[in-house]
Design a protein around this motif. Structure first.
Motif, PDB file in Angstrom:
ATOM      1  N   ALA A   1      43.640  42.732  29.746  1.00  0.00           N
ATOM      2  CA  ALA A   1      44.047  41.366  29.386  1.00  0.00           C
ATOM      3  C   ALA A   1      45.366  41.010  30.065  1.00  0.00           C
ATOM      4  O   ALA A   1      45.514  39.905  30.614  1.00  0.00           O
ATOM      5  CB  ALA A   1      44.156  41.223  27.872  1.00  0.00           C
ATOM      6  N   CYS A   2      46.307  41.913  30.057  1.00  0.00           N
ATOM      7  CA  CYS A   2      47.602  41.652  30.702  1.00  0.00           C
ATOM      8  C   CYS A   2      47.435  41.496  32.218  1.00  0.00           C
ATOM      9  O   CYS A   2      48.021  40.592  32.811  1.00  0.00           O
ATOM     10  CB  CYS A   2      48.577  42.788  30.412  1.00  0.00           C
ATOM     11  N   LEU A   3      46.635  42.360  32.825  1.00  0.00           N
ATOM     12  CA  LEU A   3      46.447  42.284  34.272  1.00  0.00           C
ATOM     13  C   LEU A   3      45.695  41.020  34.685  1.00  0.00           C
ATOM     14  O   LEU A   3      45.955  40.471  35.751  1.00  0.00           O
ATOM     15  CB  LEU A   3      45.711  43.530  34.789  1.00  0.00           C
ATOM     16  N   GLN A   4      44.772  40.558  33.846  1.00  0.00           N
ATOM     17  CA  GLN A   4      44.091  39.299  34.149  1.00  0.00           C
ATOM     18  C   GLN A   4      45.062  38.132  34.141  1.00  0.00           C
ATOM     19  O   GLN A   4      44.928  37.196  34.927  1.00  0.00           O
ATOM     20  CB  GLN A   4      42.955  39.011  33.151  1.00  0.00           C
ATOM     21  N   GLN A   5      46.044  38.181  33.262  1.00  0.00           N
ATOM     22  CA  GLN A   5      47.039  37.109  33.196  1.00  0.00           C
ATOM     23  C   GLN A   5      48.032  37.183  34.347  1.00  0.00           C
ATOM     24  O   GLN A   5      48.436  36.167  34.886  1.00  0.00           O
ATOM     25  CB  GLN A   5      47.784  37.159  31.851  1.00  0.00           C
ATOM     26  N   ASP A   6      48.434  38.404  34.709  1.00  0.00           N
ATOM     27  CA  ASP A   6      49.428  38.581  35.767  1.00  0.00           C
ATOM     28  C   ASP A   6      49.248  39.952  36.395  1.00  0.00           C
ATOM     29  O   ASP A   6      49.764  40.953  35.881  1.00  0.00           O
ATOM     30  CB  ASP A   6      50.842  38.433  35.192  1.00  0.00           C
ATOM     31  N   ALA A   7      48.532  40.004  37.490  1.00  0.00           N
ATOM     32  CA  ALA A   7      48.262  41.282  38.158  1.00  0.00           C
ATOM     33  C   ALA A   7      49.517  41.879  38.790  1.00  0.00           C
ATOM     34  O   ALA A   7      49.526  43.048  39.164  1.00  0.00           O
ATOM     35  CB  ALA A   7      47.174  41.114  39.218  1.00  0.00           C
ATOM     36  N   ARG A   8      50.584  41.089  38.887  1.00  0.00           N
ATOM     37  CA  ARG A   8      51.835  41.578  39.475  1.00  0.00           C
ATOM     38  C   ARG A   8      52.827  42.032  38.416  1.00  0.00           C
ATOM     39  O   ARG A   8      53.975  42.342  38.727  1.00  0.00           O
ATOM     40  CB  ARG A   8      52.458  40.485  40.332  1.00  0.00           C
TER      41      ARG A   8
END
Length: 153
Positions: free
Chosen positions: A12-19
């Motif tokens: 979920a976190c990576l979908q929001q901000d992969a960086r």
């Protein structure tokens, strides 16, 4: 691969901000950096995470219009379906193509700058693909929703 609540939280976190930094990600999901990194690597190796990308604003790079094209082929052999898919892969403006059930065989999503650009694409690329019996084009007037995959964990 069995995913647990930490894996889903990471996704979920990576979908929001992969960086997102590993430190920030670890803090948000409640793990230390080392196990968080190990979970990311495991999900990459298993193919759960397929890659990382940048989302671009289509209008700001000159591709303001989206067209949904419904296509019916005159032949439904495995070879015809394969060749049609291969032809679509060669057209950069084709963003997505779905083999579907129902009245049409395919739904194809295309990015173009305007109606003239779409007319050019039809004439120069799409209508040169052998085996198209019928197509119907619809210009997207407004995108109502665009979201990431729903994560249930």
């Amino acid at each position: 691969m069995k995913l647990d609540k930490f894996d889903f939280a990471i996704l979920a976190c990576l979908q929001q901000d992969a960086r997102i930094s590993l430190q920030e990600l670890s803090s948000q999901v409640g793990l230390t950096s080392s196990p968080c990194w190990a979970r990311i690597k495991r999900m990459e190796e298993a193919g759960v995470i397929e890659g990382y990308a940048v989302r671009l604003n289509a209008a700001k790079i000159g591709l303001a219009d989206t067209v949904i094209v419904q296509v019916t082929l005159d032949n439904h052999s495995d070879e015809a379906l394969f060749e049609f898919g291969r032809a679509l892969e060669q057209i950069p403006e084709v963003l997505e193509a779905f083999l579907v059930s129902g009245d049409y065989d395919y739904y194809v999503r295309i990015a173009v700058s305007d109606t003239r650009d779409y007319e050019r694409l039809l004439r120069e690329r799409l209508y040169k693909i052998p085996g198209i019996r019928h197509s119907k084009s619809s210009f997207v007037l407004r995108q109502l929703k665009q979201s990431q995959l729903p994560l249930r964990g």
